[in-house]
Design an enzyme around this catalytic site. Structure first.
Site: not given
Lengths: 425, 525
Positions: B36, B281, B416-417
């Protein structure tokens, strides 16, 4: 548990420090991580608690997502209520699993601490389910529980479970060689090529790459242990008439040479041929090691117990790389299998079996070795105390046996030391 | 029995370890079998702690069963107290020890140890890690809080707060705490105590001296906070400051309890996320479909950020812990989705495949599911791997947390672009399906995502959404199939699904060009 035992046994005139107390080691379930990669048709179903599942995913890291062939049947409260339910539940889980994974040919039901403590009879379950699913699926059982097994002993228990289902080698059959212990495929292939060149025709491997493809065993089987942690498996093989070839374990130039020579002798291979076959590998390993020796020579090393690989690895590092052994700790010392390994240990080597982790760490702090081999639960804390460490699990997961891995093995120890010297911050 | 390869949470004693490891001068004596100790690795490796967790495991073995396991426990407890000299210990059992019924609580009590021994009842077969952490923290607070503490009148002194909930192995707890302290500084609120992280048992005794509590992580601190409310009449701030809006609410709530002016904290000029989100953007983020899964606190916070601060559409929301499912259900209703409350990763995988999101926010597990399905993904919640315990400052909370979240979530998406250019030049031979976002490997190669038959997983992995061969491929005419190929890959999966749903709804037996464009018009945003 905490009584400090005086050295209580002598092995070849050597005292062994035996300790009991907290042990910072893995349980045998961890063996599943490499066994399931080795046996391509096998699936490992642990019957245990959420802790077991958590251990497996922690140990498997990101491998858990590469369509693993292991899982945990997590016991819940209702499973603990009555034995009958638990067996029914197991049937349900196994049936569902086999429906979803028609590619499984061998299923291991792996016992855990919780299943052993409540005495859930997995052997009986394996028999019952086997009767239903044979011949398509063979169902076997072993225990990887922490109360019974330490780390690599899980492989021992698994292989021992395979021995009874190995086909029988006909009484009059010629001698056959069996390599015992799971090795990375690349290493296994190197060894098989060497044995072929020696003219030892038929060589089996346990485990085989397919668990349904087991080699035969009988009175004419001679087996070589590739790993030092296979006591149970060896006993099971002896029980079927096989005989062990005594040799060093195949680490480094000398270990590998001794291992190959012992097999060649057993099979009556001409000594000159043996030396011719092993010469290229020996020479390659010798050259590679000579480059690493300056980095390791004279460096002091301690091993904390982990896998039972400690004794043969210590022998290799001392004899072939000139390291100085401070303490060699092992979870279990198999006297017969390691007798030859221990012969070269100098008188000042502290050999310990078992663990009381706090006291052992006190010794490490007092000894201040150049490098300490230990588990990942201890490695970073020791580094923080200014001690250089090598984490032990890598020695189980990496190709380290044989001539062509001898330098890779040395590099595993040289790298942390080199890094310690490189870092300027 | 539950068949599981992956579990979102460990057993409850791992939660107790997280509390013990977070604290100082507290030791955990855990009745547990050999093995353990694997849990130590979570702290030393994943969180990279340079100290061992303060846990002594009794390490009983098979040969000890039925005779001296109780003695082993007492020896371990005595030795731990002598060696580590803690101010208090917590004692309990792991799943195996629970079965042998040694009663650590009774055993520790009978020993007359020189320090308080706090017993833990953690039912391993019903409960999990977070519950274990909450219960452990609650027991520690209940046992150690000095009930005779009386607060001085508020006049002429700053307000004092306890910050409750940060633990070891907590997702970004280290850095969240830095941000919360910043806010309290700006409001002139004194920190009476942070707990469990960094607190000693003696510190806990002073917990009643605060005027109010801040429950940073309800999964861990809620139970203790409720007890403190009853015992010391300390109100609690339960707003979790993840996201700009939530941070503002949090500041208002704290200011109100402290009788302070919220303006200095609200005027934090490091809050860049609102402008980043409004800049042009980010327009392409509008309506992006996002699937969210994690612990309840982080999942709900993420859903609000997604909806209100980034303009995403939440198409799936869930958590893996039943205890906090209510908040998730309420937020799912606001998002108009079915809540997914499950700890079965296979169910999560199916839900993600069915929802076909453009972004997945989840745990380490969802990261792998998303990778397999070829969908961008960011991590918002534990369980996480080593890379989500970063060296750099990376909070989730407060205004800096919102900045971190904006960067983290947007990063896996095509910029985005670039998305615009890819749409313009969609038939350009160099923009193949294999090319994900150019700035990093956001996707695994799609071809590799198809599972090999011989390696079929436990579950039938749904075929990757983005690039599946058509079910009953005869449905699509060759011409329509070719036209579909011209749609950029990151929206193609959705176009395919929409078109097929539309065709089914309309009862059309074939999908031709006409159907493709009818569907496009039908689903037009």
């Amino acid at each position: 548990m905490a009584e400090a035992k005086a050295p209580s046994a002598r092995d070849g005139g050597r005292p062994v420090l035996r300790e009991r107390g907290q042990r910072e080691v893995f349980c045998g379930l961890t063996g599943i991580i490499w066994l399931h990669r080795k046996m391509q048709d096998a699936f490992f179903l642990v019957v245990g608690s959420r802790t077991c599942a958590h251990l497996l995913q922690s140990a498997a890291g990101v491998m858990i997502f590469a369509e693993p062939r292991f899982a945990t049947a997590i016991m819940e409260e209702r499973d603990l209520a009555g034995m009958v339910d638990a067996q029914d539940e197991l049937d349900r889980v196994v049936n569902r699993l086999l429906e979803r994974r028609p590619d499984i040919k061998t299923l291991f039901l792996v016992g855990s601490c919780p299943s052993e403590v409540i005495k859930l009879d997995l052997a009986k379950a394996a028999q019952r389910l086997g009767a239903v699913h044979m011949p398509r699926v063979r169902i076997l059982n072993y225990s990887g529980s922490g109360i019974e097994t330490t780390f690599t002993q899980g492989e021992d228990a698994c292989l021992a479970a395979l021995v009874p289902v190995m086909p029988a080698l006909a009484a009059g059959a010629p001698k056959e060689l069996l390599i015992v212990g799971s090795l990375p495929d690349i290493v296994e292939d190197q060894f098989l090529r060497l044995f072929a060149d020696l003219g030892i025709g038929k060589v089996g491997c346990l485990p085989a790459r397919n668990a349904r493809d087991l080699p035969a065993v009988g009175a004419n089987t001679r087996y070589l242990l590739a790993q030092p942690f296979l006591g149970e498996t060896a006993m099971a093989l002896e029980g079927r008439g096989a005989k062990r070839i005594d040799a060093l374990f195949p680490f480094g130039v000398e270990g590998t040479s001794d291992w190959l020579r012992a097999a060649a002798r057993e099979f009556g291979i001409d000594t000159a041929l043996t030396e011719r076959v092993i010469a290229p590998g020996r020479e390659r390993a010798r050259i590679a090691l000579s480059k690493l020796r300056p980095q390791l020579e004279g460096k002091r090393i301690s091993f904390l117990p982990d896998s039972q690989l400690e004794v043969p690895l210590a022998r290799y590092l001392q004899d072939e790389l000139g390291m100085e052994l401070v303490e060699v700790g092992t979870p279990y010392l198999h006297r017969a299998h390691l007798a030859r390994e221990l012969e070269s240990f100098g008188p000042h080597v502290r050999l310990s079996e078992g663990q009381h982790v706090e006291r052992q760490l006190d010794r490490v702090r007092a000894d201040r070795p150049d490098i300490t081999v230990c588990g990942l639960g201890l490695a970073n804390p020791l580094e923080m105390e200014g001690l250089t460490t090598k984490w032990a699990i890598e020695l189980v997961f990496s190709p380290i046996h044989g001539f062509d891995q001898a330098a890779d093995l040395a590099e595993l120890f040289a790298r942390p030391l080199r890094r310690r010297d490189m870092l300027e911050v | 029995m539950q068949l599981a390869v992956w579990t979102y949470e460990g057993p409850p004693h791992v939660g107790a370890m997280r509390v013990a490891t977070a604290m100082e001068k507290l030791h955990y004596v855990l009745h547990a079998p050999q093995g353990d100790t694997y849990a130590d690795l979570l702290f030393t490796m994943i969180e990279r702690r340079g100290k061992r967790p303060p846990v002594t495991y009794t390490t009983f073995e098979a040969r000890d069963l039925g005779k001296d396991t109780a003695q082993i426990f007492q020896d371990a407890a005595r030795e731990a107290v002598t060696r580590f000299n803690p101010q208090a210990i917590i004692v309990g059992a792991s799943c195996t020890a629970e079965l042998i019924q040694d009663d650590p609580a009774g055993l520790a009590e009978a020993m007359g140890l020189p320090v308080p021994a706090i017993p833990l009842e953690l039912p391993s077969y019903q409960r999990k890690e977070n519950w274990g952490a909450a219960e452990t923290f609650y027991q520690i607070v209940r046992q150690l809080a000095d009930k005779s503490v009386v607060r001085a009148p508020r006049e002429g002194r700053p307000a004092r707060a306890n910050i409750l909930g940060p633990t070891a192995l907590g997702f970004r707890h280290r850095d969240d705490l830095v941000e919360i302290r910043k806010i309290l500084d700006a409001l002139g609120v004194e920190v009476n105590l942070v707990a469990p992280l960094g607190a000693t048992p003696e510190d806990i005794a002073r917990i009643g001296a605060a005027d109010f509590n801040i429950v940073l992580y309800p999964e861990i601190a809620d139970e203790a906070a409720r007890w403190l409310e009853r015992t010391f009449a300390q109100p609690a701030v339960r707003t979790v400051p993840i996201g700009v809006g939530a941070t503002r609410s949090f500041i208002a709530d704290v200011a109100e309890l402290a009788g302070a002016d919220p303006t200095p904290a609200l005027g934090d000029t490091s809050s860049r996320m609102p402008w980043w989100s409004r800049s042009v953007d980010s327009t392409y983020l509008t309506g992006k479909r996002v699937f969210i899964f994690g612990d309840a606190t982080h999942a709900v916070a993420a859903a609000r950020i997604a909806r209100e601060e980034l303009g995403f559409e939440v198409c799936g929301l869930g958590c893996y812990a039943r205890e906090f499912a209510r908040d998730v259900r309420a937020e799912a209703a606001r998002c108009g989705v079915e809540p997914l409350i499950t700890d079965d990763h296979l169910a999560v995988e199916d839900a993600i495949a069915a929802a076909a999101p453009e972004l997945v926010l989840g745990t380490q597990m969802e990261r792998h599911i998303a990778k397999r399905l070829g969908i961008p993904c960011a991590v918002i919640s534990a369980p996480v791997h080593v890379q989500d315990f970063p060296a750099r400052h990376s909070p989730q909370m407060g205004f800096e947390g919102a900045n971190v979240i904006f960067d983290t979530w947007v990063h896996p998406l095509v910029m985005g672009l670039e998305e615009h250019l890819l749409t313009m030049f969609r038939e350009d031979f160099e923009f193949s399906d294999e090319a994900g976002a150019s700035h990093h490997a956001a996707h695994s190669p799609r071809k590799a995502a198809v599972p090999v038959v011989s390696e079929a997983p436990v579950t039938d992995i749904p075929a990757p959404v983005a690039e599946t061969a058509v079910e009953g491929g005869t449905l699509w005419t060759a011409e329509a199939e070719r036209e579909l190929k011209k749609i950029p890959f990151f929206v193609r999966g959705k176009a395919r699904r929409n078109t097929e749903n539309f065709a089914a709804a309309e009862g059309r037996a074939r999908i031709d060009l006409e159907t493709l464009y009818d569907a496009k018009a039908h689903y037009a945003r």
